[in-house]
Every structure is written in structure tokens, then in C-alpha cells.
Design an enzyme around this catalytic site. Structure first.
Site, short mmCIF file in Angstrom:
data_model
loop_
_atom_site.label_atom_id
_atom_site.label_comp_id
_atom_site.label_asym_id
_atom_site.label_seq_id
_atom_site.Cartn_x
_atom_site.Cartn_y
_atom_site.Cartn_z
N ARG A 205 -1.48 10.41 -7.47
CA ARG A 205 -2.25 9.82 -8.59
C ARG A 205 -2.37 10.86 -9.70
O ARG A 205 -2.20 10.54 -10.89
CB ARG A 205 -3.64 9.40 -8.12
N PHE A 220 -0.12 -3.59 -5.88
CA PHE A 220 -0.63 -3.22 -4.55
C PHE A 220 -1.73 -2.16 -4.75
O PHE A 220 -1.64 -1.04 -4.28
CB PHE A 220 0.48 -2.67 -3.64
N ASN A 268 -0.30 -12.39 -5.13
CA ASN A 268 0.82 -11.83 -4.38
C ASN A 268 1.73 -11.12 -5.40
O ASN A 268 2.17 -11.73 -6.37
CB ASN A 268 1.56 -12.97 -3.68
N CYS A 329 5.78 3.82 2.24
CA CYS A 329 5.10 4.55 3.31
C CYS A 329 5.64 4.13 4.68
O CYS A 329 4.97 4.27 5.69
CB CYS A 329 3.59 4.38 3.23
N1 SAH Z 1 -2.28 1.81 -4.11
C1 SAH Z 1 -3.42 1.80 -3.21
C2 SAH Z 1 -3.03 1.60 -1.77
C3 SAH Z 1 -2.22 0.36 -1.51
S1 SAH Z 1 -2.19 -0.16 0.14
C4 SAH Z 1 -4.20 3.09 -3.39
O1 SAH Z 1 -3.74 3.98 -4.11
O2 SAH Z 1 -5.28 3.20 -2.83
C5 SAH Z 1 -1.33 -1.65 0.05
C6 SAH Z 1 -2.12 -2.80 -0.54
O3 SAH Z 1 -1.20 -3.87 -0.74
C7 SAH Z 1 -3.23 -3.36 0.30
O4 SAH Z 1 -4.44 -3.29 -0.42
C8 SAH Z 1 -2.86 -4.84 0.56
O5 SAH Z 1 -3.97 -5.72 0.43
C9 SAH Z 1 -1.89 -5.10 -0.55
N2 SAH Z 1 -0.85 -6.11 -0.32
C10 SAH Z 1 -0.10 -6.31 0.78
N3 SAH Z 1 0.83 -7.26 0.55
C11 SAH Z 1 0.67 -7.68 -0.73
C12 SAH Z 1 1.32 -8.60 -1.58
N4 SAH Z 1 2.37 -9.32 -1.14
N5 SAH Z 1 0.88 -8.74 -2.84
C13 SAH Z 1 -0.17 -8.02 -3.30
N6 SAH Z 1 -0.81 -7.12 -2.56
C14 SAH Z 1 -0.41 -6.93 -1.29
#
Ligand code: SAH
Length: 386
Positions: A205, A220, A268, A329
């Protein structure tokens, strides 16, 4: 003391620096699951001491070599070393990882610090059994106000262990306020993903903030990790996550930090990227931080096509001169395989793309050189030249 005899192939793995021996390389086990055992080679030599699991495919997790005993004093020394290393990193946050399993020679143990509290995870029968000892040592070394065991990850099932959440020491509130750089978060250690936050992305970040500008899409977003860290550098931020709960947290966190340029949508990402493209929208900075698409080796091919799709769409949405911060990841997807996917996405998007930085999980989550499984988080910072 209980003993476990391993095959010469098991010995070979240990000689090559890997602390795990699989069940298929156990020749003879006279031990209960969860015991700390003396590990014996095929010719009767003591190889070291290890945690034994009678359920998992990972039957042995090596703790010491040769005659060095694996007693509470050893655990104390290693915990102390792990904590001292994090202190030396001068981390600009009150939430970070104190113990990262194998890479701290404390296999299958995770300890995260959230302000005055610790959250631990026992990911093997052996560490699970040792939790009372480990709790006592952690109380002595770190003086936390409370310790919570987030023993609810699914991997515990592979060990024949229950998924449960237990208070091990003191009291732990439902909401802990922590700081990461300039951003303040409220963390729910009982129900949040992982132990509450994605601590492994902290340094990514910070790195991403160097490039962030203009209009940002944080896909995400979870509770807004990248969105909130990058918002002060951007005019406008759109954070997207599929979870309504996560989106509510992004909004609350944006408010807590006085950030007025953050919009959060429960969508999504696959659909939202397509919709943004259809509407001809453009972004100057995009972050893609999806969950692990490849949870095991069997799902790698499908995962690669998922990574390709989101990166292709993101590169199309990106303005020339813009930056894409893109992560995987999945430890089953190597950095090289991920780079290949990104190259293929660039070709299909007809974009000229430069790699500006290749990064990984933060320094408080180090990679053990001889254990490829510990290099799970890959993060590329790309610039769309044209
Ligand atoms: N970027 C975040 C961590 C992301 S973890 C950080 O820095 O803290 C992955 C995230 O993706 C989760 O919150 C989960 O809810 C979301 N996720 C999973 N599949 C998804 C999809 N198809 N569309 C949107 N979000 C999704």
C-alpha cells in the site's frame, strides 16, 4: 520420548532445507498426534526434533536439528527473536505480524499484533497442543491486554482439528482501533477475514501510494486497505468488494479518516469491470487484489484464466501513463507464471506495459528461502506506457 522414523527421501527433503516431511515418507511412528518427537533417519541417526501430526499429509514439521531439544525454552527463544526482528523493522503501524510460522522457525504458528492485543492461529496438532505454553510465553514477552485464538481457518480440518475461536488470555474487544501509516481502522478480531486485516499488503500500500493519482479503482477492496491509503493522492476513489459487510466497513473507515472522495460499491468485480468498460470509463490507477484463485494445484489453470481476465480488463480501463497494482496471493501460482499471465493480458489489451516494481508480502511475513510455499503473495506495479 516418542520417535518417528522417516525414509531416506524424507531425510533428503530435510537436507535440502524443507522442514516438512509428508506422510508417505514416514516409515514408522510411535507417537500420538500433536506430540513433539525425536526424528530418526533410515539408518537410525537422530535427525532432530519435530512436531508430529497423525492426520495431515504434512506429518512432520521440523523444529530442531540434531540433539537440540525442542522444549519450552526453545519456543521462548524463537518467539523472542521473532518479536525482536519486528521491533527492528520500525513498522509504521500498530497492527502487524509478530510470528510468521516456518519463516520464524515456528512452524504452523501465526501471531498478529493489533495494538495491545494478540491474535494467534495454531495450524497443526502440535502447536494446538502447545497453546497453553505458548500463551504463557507470549504474555511474558509481549504483555498484551488480551490474546485471542482465531483457530477457525479451514486448514485446521486437514489436521483433524476443530474450527474454533477462543479467548486465551485477558479480554479482547469486538472492535480494536489500529493505525497503519496515517490510516485508522476499526478491526473485528473475532469475525474479520484472516485475523482481522490483510497485514501482508501494508508495504505494498505504501509503495502503491508513490504512483497513485487521478481516478483510482480499488478492486477486491475488503475494508478499504488500498483505497484508504491511496485516497489522499487521488481525486476520486471507487472501491469494489462483493461483500456488503466489507463495503459497510470501507464507508465507515473512510468517514473515520475524514476521506470524502471514496465511493464504495458492493459488486462482483468481474461484472463491474465489464460494466465500467461498457460505459467507457477510465482510471489513472487500478489495484487488483483478489482472493487466492488457486487454492490448490488442481485449480491453477482456472485461476490463471481468472487472473488473465481481470488484468486484461483493468489494462483496458487504464489511461495511458496510468498504473496497475496487481496481486496474486495463490502460492500455487509462481511469480513467473503470474508474469506470463500479465504479459498475455497486455498483448490482448493492445497495451505497452512496463514493470515498475516486483514486490511480495511485507517484511513482517518473510519468505523462507528453502520453502517455496512461504512465497505466496506476488505484487507487480505496472505502468501502461500507451
Ligand atoms: N485489498 C484488500 C484485501 C482483499 S481480500 C486489502 O488490502 O485489505 C479479497 C477480497 O475480495 C475479499 O474482501 C472478498 O470479499 C473479495 N471478493 C472475493 N471475490 C470477489 C468478487 N468476485 N468480486 C468482488 N470482490 C470479491
Amino acid at each position: 520420548m516418542s520417535t518417528v522414523v522417516i525414509t531416506s527421501r524424507g531425510e533428503e527433503r530435510i537436507r535440502n532445507g524443507h522442514p516438512w516431511v509428508y506422510r508417505s515418507d514416514v516409515a514408522e511412528a510411535q507417537a500420538e498426534g500433536g506430540a513433539t518427537v525425536r526424528l530418526v533417519g533410515s539408518r537410525g541417526r537422530t535427525i532432530g526434533h519435530a512436531l508430529y501430526s497423525d492426520k495431515s499429509e504434512i506429518a512432520i514439521r521440523l523444529l530442531t536439528h540434531g540433539n537440540e531439544v525442542a522444549d519450552p525454552a526453545m519456543w521462548r527463544t524463537r518467539l523472542q527473536q521473532a518479536i525482536a526482528f519486528r521491533n527492528d523493522l520500525s513498522i509504521d503501524a500498530t497492527a502487524y505480524r509478530l510470528v510468521h510460522g516456518e519463516a520464524d522457525r515456528l512452524p504452523s504458528l501465526v501471531v498478529d499484533r493489533y495494538g495491545d492485543y494478540l491474535v494467534v492461529q495454531a495450524l497443526s496438532q502440535g502447536v494446538d497442543r502447545l497453546l497453553p505454553d505458548l500463551t504463557r510465553i507470549l504474555v511474558e514477552l509481549a504483555r498484551p491486554a488480551g490474546i485471542l485464538a482465531r483457530n477457525d481457518p479451514r486448514v485446521r480440518l486437514l489436521e483433524g482439528l476443530e474450527q474454533r475461536v477462543d479467548l486465551l488470555h485477558g479480554a479482547v474487544p469486538e472492535a480494536i482501533e489500529v493505525r497503519e501509516g496515517a490510516v485508522r481502522y476499526q478491526v473485528d478480531p473475532y469475525h474479520g477475514q484472516k485475523t482481522g486485516l490483510f497485514l501482508d499488503q501494508r508495504e505494498n500500500r505504501v509503495a502503491a501510494a508513490e504512483y497513485a493519482h487521478g481516478r483510482l479503482l480499488d478492486a477486491f477492496s475488503y475494508n478499504g486497505g488500498f483505497a484508504l491509503a491511496l485516497a489522499p493522492k487521488c481525486d476520486e476513489v471507487l472501491a469494489v468488494d462483493i461483500s456488503e459487510e466489507a463495503v459497510a466497513r470501507i464507508r465507515a473507515n473512510a468517514e473515520r479518516n475524514g476521506l470524502r472522495n471514496v465511493e464504495a460499491r458492493a459488486m462482483n468485480v468481474f461484472d463491474e469491470l465489464r460494466e465500467l468498460e461498457r460505459r467507457g470509463e477510465r482510471f489513472d490507477t487500478i489495484v487488483l487484489d483478489p482472493p487466492a484463485f488457486a487454492k490448490n494445484r488442481a485449480s491453477v489453470t482456472k485461476a490463471l484464466s481468472g487472473y488473465k481476465e481481470i488484468n486484461l480488463r483493468a489494462l483496458k480501463l487504464l489511461s495511458p501513463g496510468g498504473f496497475l497494482v496487481t496481486c496474486s496471493c495463490s502460492y500455487n501460482v509462481s511469480e513467473a507464471a503470474f508474469a506470463d499471465v500479465l504479459a498475455a493480458a497486455a498483448v490482448d489489451a493492445r497495451a505497452d506495459v512496463a514493470v515498475v516494481e516486483k514486490r511480495m508480502q511485507g517484511r513482517d511475513h518473510p519468505v523462507l528461502m528453502t520453502v517455496p510455499e512461504t512465497f505466496y503473495l506476488k505484487c507487480f506495479i505496472l505502468r501502461k506506457i500507451a
